[in-house]
Design a protein around this motif. Structure first.
Motif, mmCIF file in Angstrom:
data_model
loop_
_atom_site.group_PDB
_atom_site.id
_atom_site.type_symbol
_atom_site.label_atom_id
_atom_site.label_comp_id
_atom_site.label_asym_id
_atom_site.label_seq_id
_atom_site.Cartn_x
_atom_site.Cartn_y
_atom_site.Cartn_z
ATOM 1 N N SER A 128 -16.167 -1.425 16.499
ATOM 2 C CA SER A 128 -15.257 -2.252 17.305
ATOM 3 C C SER A 128 -13.939 -2.555 16.613
ATOM 4 C CB SER A 128 -15.931 -3.576 17.665
ATOM 5 O OG SER A 128 -16.908 -3.382 18.641
ATOM 6 N N TYR A 142 -16.209 -5.822 9.343
ATOM 7 C CA TYR A 142 -14.796 -5.715 8.941
ATOM 8 C C TYR A 142 -14.627 -4.970 7.606
ATOM 9 C CZ TYR A 142 -13.859 -9.178 12.586
ATOM 10 O OH TYR A 142 -13.760 -9.831 13.789
ATOM 11 N N TYR A 145 -24.409 -15.701 15.119
ATOM 12 C CA TYR A 145 -25.555 -15.796 14.200
ATOM 13 C C TYR A 145 -26.467 -16.964 14.568
ATOM 14 C CZ TYR A 145 -22.221 -13.020 11.528
ATOM 15 O OH TYR A 145 -21.293 -12.095 11.152
ATOM 16 N N PRO A 177 -14.357 -14.214 20.625
ATOM 17 C CA PRO A 177 -14.869 -14.678 19.320
ATOM 18 C C PRO A 177 -14.533 -13.707 18.204
ATOM 19 C CG PRO A 177 -16.662 -13.782 20.599
ATOM 20 C CD PRO A 177 -15.445 -13.785 21.502
ATOM 21 N N SER A 235 -23.240 -6.703 17.740
ATOM 22 C CA SER A 235 -23.884 -7.838 18.411
ATOM 23 C C SER A 235 -25.365 -7.589 18.655
ATOM 24 C CB SER A 235 -23.211 -8.107 19.752
ATOM 25 O OG SER A 235 -21.849 -8.351 19.582
ATOM 26 N N ILE A 244 -20.427 -0.249 20.682
ATOM 27 C CA ILE A 244 -21.186 0.616 19.762
ATOM 28 C C ILE A 244 -21.133 0.092 18.329
ATOM 29 C CG2 ILE A 244 -19.211 2.232 19.618
ATOM 30 C CD1 ILE A 244 -22.113 4.137 19.512
ATOM 31 N N SER A 296 -21.597 -12.502 5.807
ATOM 32 C CA SER A 296 -20.628 -11.929 6.734
ATOM 33 C C SER A 296 -19.266 -11.838 6.071
ATOM 34 C CB SER A 296 -20.579 -12.812 7.978
ATOM 35 O OG SER A 296 -19.674 -12.291 8.904
ATOM 36 N N GLY A 301 -23.124 -2.278 19.976
ATOM 37 C CA GLY A 301 -22.291 -3.186 19.187
ATOM 38 C C GLY A 301 -23.072 -3.776 18.032
HETATM 39 C C1 PLP Z 1 -18.235 -10.897 12.320
HETATM 40 C C2 PLP Z 1 -18.465 -10.204 13.610
HETATM 41 N N1 PLP Z 1 -19.615 -9.566 13.809
HETATM 42 C C3 PLP Z 1 -19.868 -8.922 14.969
HETATM 43 C C4 PLP Z 1 -18.963 -8.907 16.008
HETATM 44 C C5 PLP Z 1 -19.304 -8.186 17.268
HETATM 45 O O1 PLP Z 1 -18.992 -6.845 17.160
HETATM 46 P P1 PLP Z 1 -19.424 -5.753 18.221
HETATM 47 O O2 PLP Z 1 -18.253 -5.558 19.119
HETATM 48 O O3 PLP Z 1 -19.726 -4.548 17.402
HETATM 49 O O4 PLP Z 1 -20.608 -6.254 18.947
HETATM 50 C C6 PLP Z 1 -17.732 -9.555 15.840
HETATM 51 C C7 PLP Z 1 -16.747 -9.585 16.940
HETATM 52 O O5 PLP Z 1 -15.890 -10.415 17.044
HETATM 53 C C8 PLP Z 1 -17.483 -10.215 14.615
HETATM 54 O O6 PLP Z 1 -16.328 -10.849 14.406
#
Ligand code: PLP
Lengths: 165, 386
Positions: free
Chosen positions: B233, B204, B126, A165, B99, B243, B169, B97
């Motif tokens: 990431s 990002y 989300y 994703p 996440s 992380i 986002s 992460g």
């Molecule tokens: C917009 C967005 N947020 C969060 C994440 C997840 O990032 P993380 O690897 O830090 O959990 C992603 C990963 O694809 C992402 O695209």
């Protein structure tokens, strides 16, 4: 200082100098005309010195030996090391000449067909020079990385998921 | 055993990309543009510092909020590069992460029935996390004609008085859209007027190509109303380390830390150590990755436009989001047929929400050679359908 645009251009040229101005234009957002002029200018100013090829001679199983030769040199009055260094840089066998800190003064990177050829060069051309007080020759046994390129260990790239994703 | 599942678990739908994952994974010789992670390795200085820490025996738990050295360094970094000021003692939480940060934020803010405003299309987690927390999802459609920037009028239409949280986002996955300060100002005003809390996922933020990123929390009155989420990431190519972090008002961060303390304890220590090294010495590696992405981005946009597809200029992240409606196919059909005919995997826009229909997401986290090959194959595919 490089502008943001020129940095983009130089970055790509450093990765691959074979791209056409049209391809460079797509990847930088600059016009082919600007790119042509800029590259000409850089060539003229010796910012771009050479478009070179990095060959892994080991793969060709060709005879080729590289050595690093450290030299202790008597600096010349008024000229320091420059004159002798400039003399060395004329030899085609010598690929690089560096002035060094530490126990030795100059370091030469030299290439030949075999150890004998290099030994011959050292004894014929270098050792007899009055200004040279001492030499130390070290042969390169294996090249792991050169000019930012790794020669080993990149064969098996870990895989990413096909979709994430 | 299904009868033992809670209704929540039983009803939770798999993310829209799952189906595609199964299909693409079953095929050989696929060029995939479906990956949401960098093709670069984590910069060596960072990997090396983690290896060294393991040799030293740094294999313990850290404090719940994360290593204080990391939080301090992060605090400095955010102040210097983004104009954000957070106290490392109580306003920063290191998470597994971004996440985990998204999940914690939802669980911390939402009571069952609270409305959560989520731009559509957007990253798949989300809506998932909001649902798990008991929230009621309100999609705000983003429109191609606005370059997928959130418009306050669309926000107003999606809003109902039970709404409590707005998710932002930008730079955006899947569209590559960004929002400037001017674009964000009316949103910030709306947030104040309606007493919303913002979860702003800015993972990002270091990957923008024209001009710098504006963190939402730097807008007037937004600092205390925003949970600023980010991570390592993407910009540091650290997806597998797990992380990330979240910063915000200490009341919110402390509540999140309590949940984190019970469910996670702490983020992995070696990832924290590598991240710390990245903040200290990772800037130049990050810059050169950015230059490489920019070059690929331009290549992709040009390639799609040459094919006759409309493709807006993505100014952030590493995705392009071309419009494929001229082919007469839905995004699902396009992606499936492209995969079967030309062995190129892309993600249908609809996987990121209903407003993603008519588009496909293509990641450009690949070498230029791979991208050129993929573009050639897609061009062949599109030509047959025009
Ligand atoms: C917009 C967005 N947020 C969060 C994440 C997840 O990032 P993380 O690897 O830090 O959990 C992603 C990963 O694809 C992402 O695209």
């Amino acid at each position: 200082m490089l502008s943001e645009e020129d940095r983009r251009l130089l970055h790509i040229l450093e990765q691959d100098c074979r791209l056409t101005p049209e391809e460079l234009s797509i990847q930088t957002g600059l016009t082919p005309d600007y790119i042509n002029k800029k590259i000409k200018q850089w060539e003229k100013d010796k910012v771009i010195v050479k478009y070179s090829l990095l060959v892994n001679h080991e793969k060709l199983e060709e005879d080729r030996v590289t050595a690093l030769i450290d030299l202790k040199v008597l600096p010349q009055r008024g000229e320091g090391y420059d004159k002798i260094a400039q003399r060395f840089q004329k030899f085609p066998e010598i690929k690089s000449v560096f002035l060094m800190s530490g126990n030795y003064d100059l370091c030469l990177l030299i290439e030949g067909k075999n150890m004998y050829e290099i030994a011959q060069f050292v004894s014929d051309k270098l050792s007899p020079l009055d200004v040279i007080e001492a030499t130390s020759t070290r042969f390169v046994l294996r090249r792991y990385k050169q000019d930012g390129i790794e020669f080993y260990g990149e064969e098996e790239r870990p895989k990413r998921l096909v979709i994430s994703p | 055993m299904k009868q033992y599942l809670s209704p929540l678990a039983a009803n939770l739908k798999p993310s829209g990309i799952r189906k595609f994952f199964d299909l693409a994974s079953s095929m050989e010789n696929v060029i995939s543009l479906g990956v949401g992670e960098p093709d670069f390795f984590t910069p060596w200085v960072m990997r090396e510092s983690a290896i060294f820490s393991l040799e030293q025996g740094q294999t313990m738990y850290t404090s719940n909020a994360g290593l204080i050295e990391l939080r301090r360094e992060l605090s400095n970094y955010l102040a210097k590069h983004q104009g954000l000021n957070y106290n490392p003692e109580n306003e920063i939480l290191i998470t597994v992460g971004a996440s985990e940060a998204v999940d914690l934020a939802m669980r911390t803010l939402i009571s069952p029935g609270d409305g959560v405003l989520i731009p559509d299309p957007s990253y798949v987690a989300y809506a998932g996390c909001a649902t798990i927390a008991g929230g009621e999802i309100h999609y705000i459609p983003l429109r191609a004609e606005n370059d997928f920037r959130l418009q306050v009028d669309d926000l107003r239409l999606a809003y109902t008085p039970n709404c409590k949280v707005l998710v932002l986002s930008y730079p955006n996955n899947p569209t590559g859209a960004i929002m400037t300060r001017e674009d964000l100002l009316p949103i910030a005003r709306f947030v104040c007027e309606n007493d919303l809390i913002v979860i702003s996922d800015e993972i990002y933020s270091d990957l923008t190509y024209e001009g710098n990123h504006t963190p939402f929390a730097t807008l007037p009155y937004m600092r205390n109303r925003t949970l600023h989420i980010s991570g390592f990431s993407k910009a540091y190519a650290m997806t597998g380390w797990r992380i990330g972090y979240v910063t915000g008002h200490s009341d919110l961060i402390q509540a999140m830390t309590r949940i984190h303390q019970y469910s996670i304890m702490c983020a992995p220590i070696m990832a924290q150590i590598a991240a710390l090294e990245g903040l200290r010495n990772g800037e130049s590696a990050k810059k050169s990755m950015l230059l490489e992405y920019d070059r690929r981005r331009r290549l992709m946009v040009h390639g799609f436009r040459e094919m006759g597809l409309t493709c807006f200029d993505p100014l952030g992240a590493f995705y392009v989001f071309p419009n494929i409606t001229v082919t007469g196919l839905s995004s699902d059909e396009f992606a499936e047929q492209l995969l079967k005919e030309e062995r190129v995997a892309v993600i249908p826009g609809i996987a990121f929400g209903p407003a993603g229909e008519g588009h496909i997401r293509c990641s450009y986290a690949y070498s230029t050679e791979q991208l050129k090959e993929a573009l050639e194959r897609i061009a062949r595919f599109v030509k047959k359908r025009l």
